[in-house]
Design a protein around this motif. Structure first.
Motif, PDB file in Angstrom:
ATOM      1  N   ARG A  29       9.314  13.339   3.076  1.00  0.00           N
ATOM      2  CA  ARG A  29       8.478  12.966   4.217  1.00  0.00           C
ATOM      3  C   ARG A  29       7.574  11.768   3.942  1.00  0.00           C
ATOM      4  N   ARG A  78       7.684   8.535   6.139  1.00  0.00           N
ATOM      5  CA  ARG A  78       6.462   8.083   6.809  1.00  0.00           C
ATOM      6  C   ARG A  78       6.203   6.603   6.551  1.00  0.00           C
ATOM      7  N   ASP A 132       3.191  12.185  16.893  1.00  0.00           N
ATOM      8  CA  ASP A 132       2.014  12.845  16.331  1.00  0.00           C
ATOM      9  C   ASP A 132       0.840  12.597  17.274  1.00  0.00           C
ATOM     10  N   ASP A 157      -2.234  12.767  16.855  1.00  0.00           N
ATOM     11  CA  ASP A 157      -3.399  12.135  16.230  1.00  0.00           C
ATOM     12  C   ASP A 157      -3.193  10.652  15.954  1.00  0.00           C
ATOM     13  N   THR A 158      -1.936  10.236  15.789  1.00  0.00           N
ATOM     14  CA  THR A 158      -1.684   8.856  15.377  1.00  0.00           C
ATOM     15  C   THR A 158      -0.865   8.046  16.375  1.00  0.00           C
ATOM     16  N   ALA A 191       6.662  11.540  14.984  1.00  0.00           N
ATOM     17  CA  ALA A 191       6.402  12.673  14.094  1.00  0.00           C
ATOM     18  C   ALA A 191       7.685  13.009  13.342  1.00  0.00           C
TER      19      ALA A 191
END
Length: 628
Positions: A275, A279, A494, A496-497, A501
């Motif tokens: 991950r 990412r 995501d 939050d971002t 995701a």
């Protein structure tokens, strides 16, 4: 083999396969305790990570808690490296089982520590409920050479036999990394295990990571050459007293043994293990360390990497089509719609709700709607596409003034399929306004419940040049093959971002894009432009659905249409597909601040640990391959 003395059934029942799926999908959590290991396996997949790191006990316990509290897992696998080397291994087992309440605590081991009776008893009494012993040869010479660990075979066998014979002992099973050195004796390795009472096996196909790739000339093998022997072992799964799982084994070699196709959710575990690399690729364009066509063409997760690249490319080039809003508030709709979307996908209970919902949307956007209760289609003042998945909806919506300007997408299933055959004449006037789409499913249970049996037979019976998506060319003879609609929504990001995701991306791959073919497809004329059949349709109905288009009218037509659609075959990561630049964040979100650090690397740096040299070449490998 003694366990195969009775005649096994030709294929397990669908119920038995669904039970296997339920076992494979049990919520479980992998927790690394160490990277240290007292073996030096020639096929080790972790050899390029920092070695000899012992994760602090508090950090391991925190990760164990996360598995219960955040992920809802009821099974945990404490792994390494060789997890039993952790000085607090027994305490970690006790904490997981007795304080956190995991139903099952498992470890995967080379067995060395379990040769010590005191250590074994302490682990058992602490709550260790399952031990997977990694055995790679039927003789000390073969096992010890592959693991580069003199004495390893005898210690493993001592620990495994002790655990198996203990009336209070844990579940005992064996994993075997199949490679060039042991594939010719894979049946003898299994026979050895059966002789001491072990009846569950996880057969791992060697993959191009770390030591395994460095030693590929010693380890990679031609599956076709050894397929009869492999099938002999695989068929033990048909025996009521034996359980066989495959791990990363190429799907196209499992025709007739589709019950052994690994549950596709394994892909989620594989992606999760990478991950931080994923990412950084998505956020800053840093290539994954393993990205190399020579490796990728042998890699189990290459299909995911290709799906990921194609998704990012579609976003970067503004080629997405439908923004999926579903039943969420209109306030959740990004303005303007990103990534090229010009249509909003909504879900409403009835036609009146459709009118109200459309009235809330920004002007100028087309609408794709799923309306639960069928009824007359109202005028909505927008370009409208309805999606039907029931016969009642087809009866209400197929025809009328609305369809002269709108579109109807029909999900092919066991309800709509018979209706379409019975009302074939009603389709004829609307062939330019309708599309039949084959949905794909995240779970085989849904494929078994909804998919028509043999889509090729269905379209042969239908006999209409209707637009079709979601199927391989051989499954839709006589139709007009079109590309699946491109849909994206907040569920892929995501919150939050505003970035893709990773978990959602991997799950989307499993549910939508995870496809495979038969070895027979090598002769198909459209092979380079065909992604294959969805994995859960294959698990349910078998690779027999693959019918290579070699010659004939439909082979000519399909080849011409697909070549017109893709003058060059769609590129894959395994073909050397160029890297994709990072996608834009969702509207209202900032770009990524920079790359993220792998916590394991941070811990290793703090401890001054580095990757140890890979075990490769004649100067590092001790001895030559033993005679079989």
């Amino acid at each position: 083999m003694t366990a195969a003395s009775s005649t096994p059934p030709s294929r397990p029942s669908r119920q038995a396969m669904l039970e296997r799926e339920a076992i494979a999908n049990r919520k479980k959590h992998w927790v690394r305790a160490v990277t240290a290991c007292n073996s030096r396996c020639l096929f080790c997949l972790d050899a390029d990570t920092p070695r000899n790191v012992f994760i602090p006990t508090d950090e391991v316990k925190a990760e164990l808690r996360r598995g219960r509290e955040e992920l809802g897992a009821d099974k945990v696998i404490i792994s390494g490296g060789e997890a039993t080397l952790h000085p607090d291994f027994v305490e970690l087992v006790r904490y997981a089982r007795q304080e956190l309440g995991y139903d099952r605590v498992q470890t995967v081991t080379n067995g060395t520590m379990f040769a010590d009776r005191g250590f074994y008893v302490a682990c058992r009494d602490a709550g260790l409920g399952e031990i997977t012993f990694s055995l790679h040869g039927h003789t000390p010479e073969l096992h010890d050479w592959l693991t580069q660990t003199p004495g390893g075979f005898h210690k493993l066998m001592k620990g495994m036999i002790r655990a198996r014979r203990d009336p209070r002992g844990p579940i005992v099973n064996v994993d075997i990394c199949i490679n060039r050195q042991n594939v010719a004796v894979i049946d003898r390795i299994v026979e050895l295990c059966l002789s001491v009472g072990v009846t569950e096996f996880d057969l791992l196909h060697v993959i191009p990571q770390a030591n395994a790739f460095e030693n590929r000339d010693l380890l990679f093998y031609d599956v076709r050459e050894h397929l009869p022997r492999l099938q002999k072992v695989f068929r033990l799964n048909r025996h009521p007293g034996v359980t066989v799982w495959t791990n990363r084994f190429p799907v196209h070699y499992l025709e007739g043994l589709e019950d052994l196709i690994q549950d596709p959710h394994k892909m989620l575990d594989e992606v999760n293990g990478r991950r931080f690399m994923v990412r950084n690729y998505l956020d800053v364009g840093k290539p994954m360390e393993c990205r190399d066509p020579e490796r990728c063409r042998h890699c189990f997760i290459e299909p995911f990497c290709t799906t990921m690249d194609r998704r990012v490319a579609s976003m970067n080039h503004g080629q997405e089509q439908v923004w999926v809003l579903g039943s969420a508030p209109v306030a959740d709709l990004p303005v303007p719609l990103p990534y090229g979307c010009d249509t909003v996908g909504i879900e409403v209970p009835d036609p009146d709700a459709l009118v109200r919902r459309v009235g809330e949307l920004p002007a100028g956007l087309a609408v794709e709607a799923r309306v639960a209760t069928p009824g007359p289609v109202p005028a909505v003042g927008r370009r409208l596409r309805l999606c039907a998945d029931t016969a009642a909806q087809l009866d209400a919506w197929l025809g009328g003034d609305w369809l002269s300007e709108g579109e109807l997408d029909i999900d092919l299933n066991r309800d709509t399929g018979p209706w379409l055959l019975q009302h074939r004449d009603r389709l004829v006037p609307w062939l330019d306004r309708i599309r039949i789409h084959q949905p794909s499913w995240e779970h085989m249970a849904d494929a078994a419940a909804h998919d028509v049996r043999d889509p090729a037979a269905f379209f042969t019976a239908l006999g209409l040049p209707v637009q079709v998506s979601g199927l391989a060319a051989c499954q839709a003879p006589g139709t007009v093959l079109v590309e699946e609609r491109r849909r994206i929504g907040r569920a892929m990001f995501d919150p939050d971002t505003g970035r893709l995701a990773i978990g959602a991306l991997a799950r989307d791959h499993v549910a939508r894009a995870y496809r495979a073919k038969s070895v027979r497809c090598d002769d198909c004329r459209v092979r380079a432009r065909c992604e294959g059949i969805h994995i859960n349709m294959l698990r349910d109905q078998g690779l027999r659905l693959c019918r290579p288009l070699v010659a004939g009218k439909w082979a000519d037509e399909a080849a011409a249409r697909l070549e017109a659609r893709w003058p060059e075959p769609p590129a894959r990561v395994a073909d050397g597909k160029p890297l994709e630049p990072p996608h834009d964040s969702l509207p209202g979100y900032a770009p990524p601040a920079g790359p993220v650090a792998d916590p394991l690397a941070v811990t290793a740096n703090a401890l001054g640990r580095r990757p140890r040299p890979l075990v490769r070449g004649p100067t590092r490998i001790k001895g030559g391959p033993p005679r079989r």
